[in-house]
Design a protein around this motif. Structure first.
Motif, mmCIF file in Angstrom:
data_model
loop_
_atom_site.group_PDB
_atom_site.id
_atom_site.type_symbol
_atom_site.label_atom_id
_atom_site.label_comp_id
_atom_site.label_asym_id
_atom_site.label_seq_id
_atom_site.Cartn_x
_atom_site.Cartn_y
_atom_site.Cartn_z
ATOM 1 N N ASN A 59 -14.757 13.752 -24.337
ATOM 2 C CA ASN A 59 -15.048 12.768 -23.566
ATOM 3 C C ASN A 59 -14.849 12.692 -22.349
ATOM 4 O O ASN A 59 -13.987 12.768 -21.743
ATOM 5 N N ILE A 60 -16.144 12.782 -21.563
ATOM 6 C CA ILE A 60 -16.072 12.900 -20.263
ATOM 7 C C ILE A 60 -16.790 11.499 -19.571
ATOM 8 O O ILE A 60 -17.420 10.705 -20.357
ATOM 9 N N THR A 61 -16.614 11.406 -18.467
ATOM 10 C CA THR A 61 -16.998 10.427 -17.530
ATOM 11 C C THR A 61 -18.145 10.970 -16.438
ATOM 12 O O THR A 61 -17.762 11.643 -15.684
ATOM 13 N N VAL A 62 -19.493 10.580 -16.543
ATOM 14 C CA VAL A 62 -20.411 10.841 -15.412
ATOM 15 C C VAL A 62 -20.549 9.835 -14.521
ATOM 16 O O VAL A 62 -20.620 8.462 -14.977
ATOM 17 N N LEU A 63 -20.281 10.132 -13.408
ATOM 18 C CA LEU A 63 -20.504 9.442 -12.057
ATOM 19 C C LEU A 63 -21.982 9.319 -11.572
ATOM 20 O O LEU A 63 -22.606 10.349 -11.541
ATOM 21 N N ALA A 64 -22.454 8.214 -11.092
ATOM 22 C CA ALA A 64 -23.832 8.097 -10.358
ATOM 23 C C ALA A 64 -23.305 7.432 -8.949
ATOM 24 O O ALA A 64 -22.997 6.231 -9.056
ATOM 25 N N MET A 65 -23.785 7.948 -7.892
ATOM 26 C CA MET A 65 -23.527 7.566 -6.540
ATOM 27 C C MET A 65 -24.948 7.394 -5.938
ATOM 28 O O MET A 65 -25.695 8.328 -5.941
ATOM 29 N N GLU A 66 -24.965 6.293 -5.269
ATOM 30 C CA GLU A 66 -26.178 5.936 -4.257
ATOM 31 C C GLU A 66 -25.980 6.998 -2.946
ATOM 32 O O GLU A 66 -24.881 7.095 -2.295
ATOM 33 N N MET A 67 -27.124 7.657 -2.495
ATOM 34 C CA MET A 67 -27.023 8.497 -1.333
ATOM 35 C C MET A 67 -26.750 7.468 -0.107
ATOM 36 O O MET A 67 -26.073 8.155 0.445
ATOM 37 N N ASN A 68 -27.319 6.435 -0.160
ATOM 38 C CA ASN A 68 -27.228 5.690 1.391
ATOM 39 C C ASN A 68 -25.841 5.121 1.317
ATOM 40 O O ASN A 68 -25.759 4.597 2.316
ATOM 41 N N ASN A 69 -25.300 4.745 0.306
ATOM 42 C CA ASN A 69 -23.975 3.862 0.223
ATOM 43 C C ASN A 69 -23.034 4.853 -0.946
ATOM 44 O O ASN A 69 -22.941 4.227 -2.009
ATOM 45 N N PRO A 70 -22.247 5.614 -0.389
ATOM 46 C CA PRO A 70 -21.442 6.299 -1.410
ATOM 47 C C PRO A 70 -20.289 5.443 -1.955
ATOM 48 O O PRO A 70 -19.789 5.736 -3.215
ATOM 49 N N SER A 71 -20.150 4.392 -1.351
ATOM 50 C CA SER A 71 -19.183 3.507 -2.157
ATOM 51 C C SER A 71 -19.683 2.691 -3.329
ATOM 52 O O SER A 71 -18.785 2.206 -4.107
ATOM 53 N N GLN A 72 -20.867 2.788 -3.453
ATOM 54 C CA GLN A 72 -21.478 2.238 -4.673
ATOM 55 C C GLN A 72 -21.492 3.312 -5.961
ATOM 56 O O GLN A 72 -22.443 4.331 -5.872
ATOM 57 N N VAL A 73 -20.606 3.572 -6.741
ATOM 58 C CA VAL A 73 -20.585 4.458 -7.720
ATOM 59 C C VAL A 73 -20.580 3.770 -9.096
ATOM 60 O O VAL A 73 -19.880 2.651 -9.277
ATOM 61 N N GLY A 74 -21.680 4.108 -10.075
ATOM 62 C CA GLY A 74 -21.492 3.823 -11.429
ATOM 63 C C GLY A 74 -20.921 4.743 -12.381
ATOM 64 O O GLY A 74 -20.943 5.871 -11.981
ATOM 65 N N SER A 75 -20.674 4.385 -13.322
ATOM 66 C CA SER A 75 -20.114 5.515 -14.523
ATOM 67 C C SER A 75 -20.513 5.179 -15.945
ATOM 68 O O SER A 75 -21.026 3.887 -16.249
ATOM 69 N N VAL A 76 -20.738 6.114 -16.688
ATOM 70 C CA VAL A 76 -20.967 6.097 -18.063
ATOM 71 C C VAL A 76 -20.173 7.058 -18.921
ATOM 72 O O VAL A 76 -19.747 8.074 -18.333
ATOM 73 N N SER A 77 -19.716 6.838 -20.126
ATOM 74 C CA SER A 77 -18.953 7.528 -20.888
ATOM 75 C C SER A 77 -19.960 8.459 -21.839
ATOM 76 O O SER A 77 -20.940 7.666 -22.400
ATOM 77 N N VAL A 78 -19.274 9.654 -21.887
ATOM 78 C CA VAL A 78 -20.295 10.628 -22.970
ATOM 79 C C VAL A 78 -19.566 11.273 -23.741
ATOM 80 O O VAL A 78 -18.273 11.968 -23.254
ATOM 81 N N SER A 79 -19.633 10.949 -25.093
ATOM 82 C CA SER A 79 -18.651 11.633 -25.988
ATOM 83 C C SER A 79 -19.541 12.743 -26.596
ATOM 84 O O SER A 79 -20.762 12.364 -27.187
ATOM 85 N N ILE A 80 -18.840 14.009 -26.735
ATOM 86 C CA ILE A 80 -19.696 15.272 -27.064
ATOM 87 C C ILE A 80 -18.682 15.657 -28.197
ATOM 88 O O ILE A 80 -17.501 16.087 -28.083
ATOM 89 N N LYS A 81 -19.364 15.873 -29.409
ATOM 90 C CA LYS A 81 -18.719 16.415 -30.578
ATOM 91 C C LYS A 81 -19.186 17.828 -30.643
ATOM 92 O O LYS A 81 -20.341 18.162 -30.783
ATOM 93 N N VAL A 82 -18.283 18.611 -30.685
ATOM 94 C CA VAL A 82 -18.485 20.002 -30.819
ATOM 95 C C VAL A 82 -18.470 20.581 -32.431
ATOM 96 O O VAL A 82 -17.802 20.012 -33.153
ATOM 97 N N LEU A 83 -19.843 21.035 -32.675
ATOM 98 C CA LEU A 83 -20.221 21.144 -34.175
ATOM 99 C C LEU A 83 -19.669 22.720 -34.729
ATOM 100 O O LEU A 83 -19.649 23.351 -33.668
ATOM 101 N N ASP A 84 -19.323 22.746 -35.812
ATOM 102 C CA ASP A 84 -18.489 24.113 -36.279
ATOM 103 C C ASP A 84 -19.541 25.044 -36.474
ATOM 104 O O ASP A 84 -20.857 24.766 -37.046
ATOM 105 N N VAL A 85 -19.325 25.931 -35.960
ATOM 106 C CA VAL A 85 -20.013 27.456 -36.245
ATOM 107 C C VAL A 85 -18.931 28.388 -36.982
ATOM 108 O O VAL A 85 -18.035 28.516 -36.634
ATOM 109 N N ASN A 86 -19.611 29.139 -38.091
ATOM 110 C CA ASN A 86 -18.677 29.978 -38.463
ATOM 111 C C ASN A 86 -18.485 31.223 -37.711
ATOM 112 O O ASN A 86 -19.314 32.310 -37.632
#
Length: 798
Positions: free
Chosen positions: A458-485
């Protein structure tokens, strides 16, 4: 005794000196008492009448005297006279009873009664006295003692008084004329049965034309139509009460009545403005306040309560309005999230109305008002917004490093639409398994994934404006690792397998099972068989139970510990995955002696090798010798160590420093000369001839392998992007220390002469490879060359 009805006028007649006769009844004999200013005469009936009783010489009656006499002389009340009195002073009159000698006195010779104090009827209305005539010489009663009454005649000397005043009253405003407000009552202490002294008449002195008073009952009523509390709320009314029926000369008293007009809902609400201008930031959260409205209402209390409602407008679904119950203010709040880019202005039609109405005053309405509200949405620099707001990704665990598993997308919601730069919140990915492209938002793998280690990320990806680095958005990404033999099955633990010497062929000696870290969808299914090198094992065989377990059976009988104590049985375990993976587990089978029921007696062959004649004492002696030898060995080692301690200085006890000289930055340890200062402190450690003693901790020099490694290698575009991304992260990190950091990324390349020593992707067997080149690599690889160059030992015994 009874008197005529004219007796009430006797007071005035006596005061004028006129004669008055009182008729009375004494002992069934009628007599007449006539009084004059100078004497009291009694006329008796004829004695010849039948049933005549003994003669009485006097008859008493009531006397009257005016109250509040203000003269200087005693007030004459009346005269007592006996017919036995010849005027020679032989009769003595005595007065006793209420007020005798204090209020009233009598002339004991003449019988004249006088009042010597000022009389007040309101304090005492009458006095009861007793009179007696005595012989002055002998003191013998000449007449029986008798009672008489002196009544105080009332005069108008008390004004009416309001005992409950001042009064406080309330009447609703807008009341009709004649509405009763309050009743006032005045009391007069004068005699209400005599004349008009106590007859009171009410009148109003102050409070007209608003109020009136009933002259007889004292009831105060409204006298003016539509009296308005908002115009005048308090009234002070003065009421007068006058006795003598209100005639001239009567006494009067007054009181004050404080009248308050109570509120009724007779005033509709009113907005002081027809148009209100308000503004709100687009970042204002839901339920936050935009502004306030107030509809004025001249009423108070429940009549001034207000209910605000949004009637119409394009913002009816975006905004809401509530009423503050304390101040009756309409509070406009945000109902839905705002966006300057979507809509910049809203209009509302707001109504303020009284919820509590009075039916008889509806003609004064309508009791509501409407106003218009314009709300402007102000722009705010907002952080980037991800679309969608959540990502779910499934990735097989054998995915290659650098594979793009998801494209993360964000945009600037502002009108300026600034450029976006992506990064991963490293606190959500401490193992740094993933990497996101700084410009495209491509989420890639940076390390091998292992479902058996981490099945979810479960990671968090950040998005930042180039002209205003203080403006940062975030989104949660849930990654399920599938089984391999990718994991072969294996034995979960060590199996303690035993075969009895008296075992028969086909006997079960062990049931084995396996585990696999993989988790296939259809569940695990294992296959058991003997390894190829033990396929023709004459001692044991294996039977697959088809339930992920297998049985180990004997193929023969007649096992003997003296011949072979332990057998090693290799078992091949394969799974049902794709591709099929297998492993070989070696089962250790120990031969033991057992009883007829199969219970193990002994698994040690030494029990058969000890002579039967060896006694317990001999065993104890042998153990004692072994213990003594161990003690001697430990003592010798301790003495040798103690002997060497004075000549060697411990590094931890050495408080001096070692001098280390570095000639250059070349080959590391190969170019480092270290001098042992301990040799200077201990002369006995110095060697003869001045030759330096070689360091025992110095490793033999070897030929560096770096010369075989190519110094130039091509850097792929993926690595180039990775380096640029890391450089940008370092530059954009607001919390980085205020100094530069140099990071060098190099590859070993493909030119190593050593190749790969890993067993992964090896050939079929070790016999197909030659390790003779290890002897050319120097002393460090000599041991490795000996191990791989040595001949194999005898094959294991199955």
């Amino acid at each position: 005794m009874w008197t005529s009805g004219r007796m009430s006028n006797a007071k005035s007649w006596l005061g004028l000196g006129m004669s008055l006769c009182f008729w009375g009844l004494m002992d069934l004999t009628t007599s007449v008492l006539c009084s004059t200013p100078g004497e009291l005469q009694v006329f008796l009936p004829d004695k010849s009448q039948p049933h005549q009783r003994a003669k009485r010489s006097w008859v008493w009656n009531q006397f009257f005297v005016l109250e509040e006499y203000t003269g200087t002389d005693p007030l004459y009340v009346g005269k007592l006279h006996s017919d036995m009195d010849r005027g020679d002073g032989s009769i003595k009159y005595i007065l006793s009873g209420e007020g005798a000698g204090i209020v009233f006195t009598i002339d004991d010779t003449t019988g004249d009664i006088h009042a010597i104090q000022r009389l007040d009827r309101e304090e005492r209305a009458q006095y009861t006295l007793r009179a007696q005539a005595l012989d002055r010489r002998t003191g013998r009663p000449m007449e029986p003692e008798s009672e008489f009454i002196i009544k105080i005649q009332d005069i108008n000397d008390n004004e009416p008084k309001f005992l409950d005043g001042p009064y406080v009253a309330t009447v609703p405003e807008m009341s009709p004329v004649g509405t009763s407000v309050i009743q006032v009552t005045a009391t007069d202490a004068d005699d209400p049965t005599y004349g008009n002294s106590a007859r009171v008449v009410y009148s109003i002195l102050q409070g007209q034309p608003y109020f009136s008073v009933d002259s007889k009952t004292g009831v105060i009523r409204t006298a003016l139509l539509n009296m308005d509390r908002e115009a005048k709320e308090y009234y002070e009314v003065i009421i007068q009460a006058k006795d003598m029926g209100g005639q001239l000369g009567g006494l009067a008293g007054t009181t004050t009545v404080n009248i308050t007009l109570s509120d009724v809902n007779d005033n509709p609400p009113h907005f002081p403005q027809r148009l209100y201008q308000m503004s709100v930031l687009e970042s204002a959260p839901v339920s936050s306040t935009v502004g306030r409205l107030f509809a004025e209402d001249l009423d108070e209390g429940i009549n001034a309560e207000m209910k605000y409602t949004i009637l119409d407008g394009d913002g009816a679904d975006v905004f809401d309005i509530n009423t503050d119950p304390n101040f009756q203010v309409g509070i406009i709040t945000v109902k839905k999230p705002l966006s300057f880019e979507s809509k910049k202005k809203y209009t509302l039609q707001v109504e303020g109305a009284n919820p509590h109405l009075q039916m008889h005053l509806l003609y004064l309405g309508p009791f509501k008002d409407v106003t218009t509200v314009h709300i402007n949405v102000e722009d705010v620099d907002e952080p980037p917004v991800f679309e969608p707001g959540f990502y779910f990704v499934e990735v097989p665990e054998d995915v290659a490093i650098g594979t793009t598993i998801q494209i993360i997308s964000a945009k600037d919601p502002d009108v300026t639409n600034n450029s976006i730069r992506y990064s991963i919140d490293r606190s959500s990915d401490p193992g740094r398994f993933f990497y996101v492209d700084i410009t495209t938002g491509a989420l890639m793998t940076a390390r091998p994934l292992d479902r058996e280690e981490f099945s979810w990320h479960n990671i968090t990806v950040l998005a930042m404006e180039m002209n205003n680095p203080s403006q940062v958005g975030s989104v949660s990404v849930s990654i399920k690792v599938l089984d391999v033999n990718d994991n072969a099955p294996e034995f979960p633990r060590f199996h303690d397998t035993v075969v009895c010497e008296n075992a028969k062929a086909g006997q079960l000696i062990q049931t084995v099972s396996a585990v696999d870290q993989d988790d296939p969808h259809n569940g695990q299914h294992f296959y058991y068989s003997l390894a190829p090198e033990a396929a023709n094992n004459p001692n044991f065989t294996i039977r697959d139970n088809q339930d992920n377990t297998a049985r180990i059976l004997t193929r023969r009988s007649g096992f003997r510990q003296r011949e072979q104590r332990v057998f090693y049985l290799p078992v091949l375990i394969a799974d049902s995955g794709e591709p099929v993976l297998s492993s070989t587990g070696t089962l250790t089978i120990q031969v033991c002696s057992c009883d007829d029921d199969g219970h193990v007696l002994s698994c040690s062959p030494e029990a058969y090798m000890l002579p039967v004649s060896l006694s317990r004492g001999a065993l104890i002696a042998i153990l004692a010798c072994i213990f003594v030898l161990l003690v001697l060995v430990l003592l010798i080692l301790s003495l040798r160590r103690h002997r060497k301690q004075p000549y060697i200085i411990d590094d931890e006890e050495n408080i001096h420093e070692n001098i280390v000289r570095y000639d250059d930055e070349g080959g590391g340890e190969e170019d480092t000369e270290a001098f042992d200062i301990a040799a200077l402190w201990n002369p006995r450690e110095a060697q003869a001839g001045g030759a330096p003693k070689s360091r025992q901790d110095m490793l033999p020099e070897i030929e560096s392998l770096s010369r075989y490694v190519p110094q130039t290698c091509a850097v792929s575009s993926t690595v180039h992007s990775y380096v640029l991304a890391k450089l940008y992260e370092a530059d954009a990190d607001l919390w980085a220390p205020p100094f530069d950091s140099l990071q060098t990324y190099m590859f070993e390349g493909d030119g190593s002469v050593a190749g790969s020593l890993s067993s992964l992707q090896s050939a079929t067997s070790d016999s197909e490879q030659s390790f003779d080149f290890l002897t050319d690599w120097g002393p460090r690889f000599r041991k490795l060359a000996e191990l791989y160059g040595a001949t194999e030992g005898p094959a294991p015994v199955w």
